[in-house]
Write a protein that holds these residues in place. Structure first.
Motif, PDB file in Angstrom:
ATOM      1  N   CYS A 293       0.554  -1.293  -0.059  1.00 12.58           N
ATOM      2  CA  CYS A 293      -0.435  -0.071  -0.195  1.00 12.58           C
ATOM      3  C   CYS A 293       1.145   1.342   0.361  1.00 12.58           C
ATOM      4  CB  CYS A 293      -1.163  -0.149   1.604  1.00 12.58           C
ATOM      5  SG  CYS A 293      -1.735   1.852   1.276  1.00 12.58           S
TER       6      CYS A 293
ATOM      7  N   CYS B 111      -0.211   3.328   4.128  1.00 13.96           N
ATOM      8  CA  CYS B 111       0.682   2.495   4.841  1.00 13.96           C
ATOM      9  C   CYS B 111       1.524   1.614   4.939  1.00 13.96           C
ATOM     10  CB  CYS B 111      -0.170   1.974   5.737  1.00 13.96           C
ATOM     11  SG  CYS B 111      -1.067   0.540   5.241  1.00 13.96           S
TER      12      CYS B 111
ATOM     13  N   CYS C 278      -7.385  -0.197   0.353  1.00 15.23           N
ATOM     14  CA  CYS C 278      -6.473  -1.140   1.800  1.00 15.23           C
ATOM     15  C   CYS C 278      -7.378  -1.814   3.071  1.00 15.23           C
ATOM     16  CB  CYS C 278      -5.608  -0.190   2.002  1.00 15.23           C
ATOM     17  SG  CYS C 278      -4.399  -0.460   3.593  1.00 15.23           S
TER      18      CYS C 278
ATOM     19  N   SER D 235      -6.362  -2.353   5.777  1.00 16.12           N
ATOM     20  CA  SER D 235      -5.339  -2.037   6.979  1.00 16.12           C
ATOM     21  C   SER D 235      -5.941  -0.537   7.332  1.00 16.12           C
ATOM     22  CB  SER D 235      -4.001  -1.949   6.990  1.00 16.12           C
ATOM     23  OG  SER D 235      -3.149  -2.943   6.660  1.00 16.12           O
ATOM     24  N   CYS D 236      -5.511   0.733   6.200  1.00 16.39           N
ATOM     25  CA  CYS D 236      -5.987   2.052   6.374  1.00 16.39           C
ATOM     26  C   CYS D 236      -7.053   2.342   5.751  1.00 16.39           C
ATOM     27  CB  CYS D 236      -4.636   2.958   5.603  1.00 16.39           C
ATOM     28  SG  CYS D 236      -4.043   3.102   3.693  1.00 16.39           S
TER      29      CYS D 236
HETATM   30 ZN   LIG Z   1      -3.107   0.804   3.170  1.00 17.57          ZN
END
Ligand SMILES: [Zn+2]
Length: 325
Positions: A9, A12, A90, A92-93
């Motif tokens: 990504c 992040c 993403c 995660s973020c």
């Molecule tokens: Zn990310």
């Protein structure tokens, strides 16, 4: 230098893929048609390619750590497409990552625009061709147990090259896997007078052109006084003269597998349906290929200006249009 690339990504730095081998953008031959059913995956697992716009093209199964956003999927009658190029974020973020296509008229793929991901390259000695010696994938069967479109499209590319190099003269195919090319061409030429010019080589014949498979561990049949067209493994533009390139996976099946009893590779369908491509299947795919994929493949080629090929292409076009009118 060849590379393996890990995608992350851009915001992040979360890891999105394993280290994937960069390969040339496939020229699949076939274009998926608009019909209900599973569409094949364009990229082989573990590889990726870069398209003309610099976008990374991956097999959807090689991408993880992302979330699909249904609200950003374009409406299709079957499946999904990315509206404005992005329907994956993403996990995660939440940053935009790329687009997943799984529709009825397109190859399955995940596209990652270069501005949304970070590509971490590492050099490798591996060649950017799939390993033709691998146990899986020699037979032209996809992950659903069906004949593999990508494989057949590549067969079509090779068969068309044989036809173009023949200069319109009859071709005798030596036997074994070479007859798969013959059967494909007979389908492609069905309804034209030229289909009968694609023949099997009989004993004692004096052909003008003999086509057989050559390459590592394989000596092609040579007939005295005849021109030899030899199909060898290699990239589409990598050979010249009287050698015709076949994708290594196509070549490996034709040269090494077609004449041997099928080997079970341990997957569930291997026991039920060990595949050897039949003459009827090769011919039928040749007939489909000529409608759209043949003109697409030959577009812009100087050979199409030669009178014999121009006349033959017109005949092929008329033959398949007749069938549907
Ligand atoms: Zn990310």
């Amino acid at each position: 230098m060849n590379v393996r690339t890990t995608f992350r990504c851009a915001r992040c730095d979360a890891v999105l893929t394993g280290a994937l081998l960069r390969v040339p953008m496939p020229r699949p031959g076939y274009q998926p048609h608009h019909e209900v059913g599973f569409r094949p995956v364009l990229m082989t697992h573990g590889t990726y390619a870069v398209d003309a716009n610099g976008t990374y093209v991956l097999a959807p199964g090689d991408v993880s750590g992302t979330r699909l956003v249904p609200e950003r999927c374009a409406d299709g009658c079957v499946g999904i497409e990315a509206e404005d190029g992005v329907n994956l974020v993403c996990a995660s973020c939440g940053a935009d990552i790329g687009g997943r296509t799984d529709a009825c008229h397109a190859w399955q793929e995940t596209r990652l625009p270069p501005e949304l991901v970070r590509a971490e390259d590492e050099p490798t000695d591996e060649e950017p061709w799939e390993n033709p010696d691998e146990a899986f994938g020699r037979a032209p069967v996809d992950d659903a147990g069906e004949l593999d479109w990508l494989w057949l499209g590549r067969l079509g590319v090779c068969a068309t090259e044989v036809l173009v190099r023949s200069e319109g003269r009859p071709v005798h195919f030596a036997g074994g896997g070479a007859l798969v090319i013959r059967d494909f061409l007979r389908g492609m030429l069905a309804g034209t007078g030229h289909a009968d010019a694609m023949r099997a080589l009989g004993p004692g014949e004096r052909p003008a052109i003999v086509c057989d498979l050559g390459g590592p561990g394989r000596t092609p049949v040579v007939v005295e006084g005849a021109r030899s067209l030899t199909v060898v493994p290699g990239p589409p533009d990598g050979v010249a003269g009287d050698e015709v390139a076949a994708h290594p996976r196509v070549w490996a099946y034709l040269a090494r597998e077609h004449d041997r009893p099928p080997r079970g590779a341990g997957r569930w369908w291997d026991e039920e349906a060990p595949r050897r491509i039949s003459p009827a299947e090769a011919s039928s795919h040749g007939r489909h290929w000529r409608c759209h994929d043949l003109p697409r493949h030959l577009a812009g080629r100087p050979e199409t200006e030669r009178p014999w090929l121009r006349a033959l292409l017109a005949e092929i076009d008329a033959a398949w249009r007749d069938r549907f009118s």
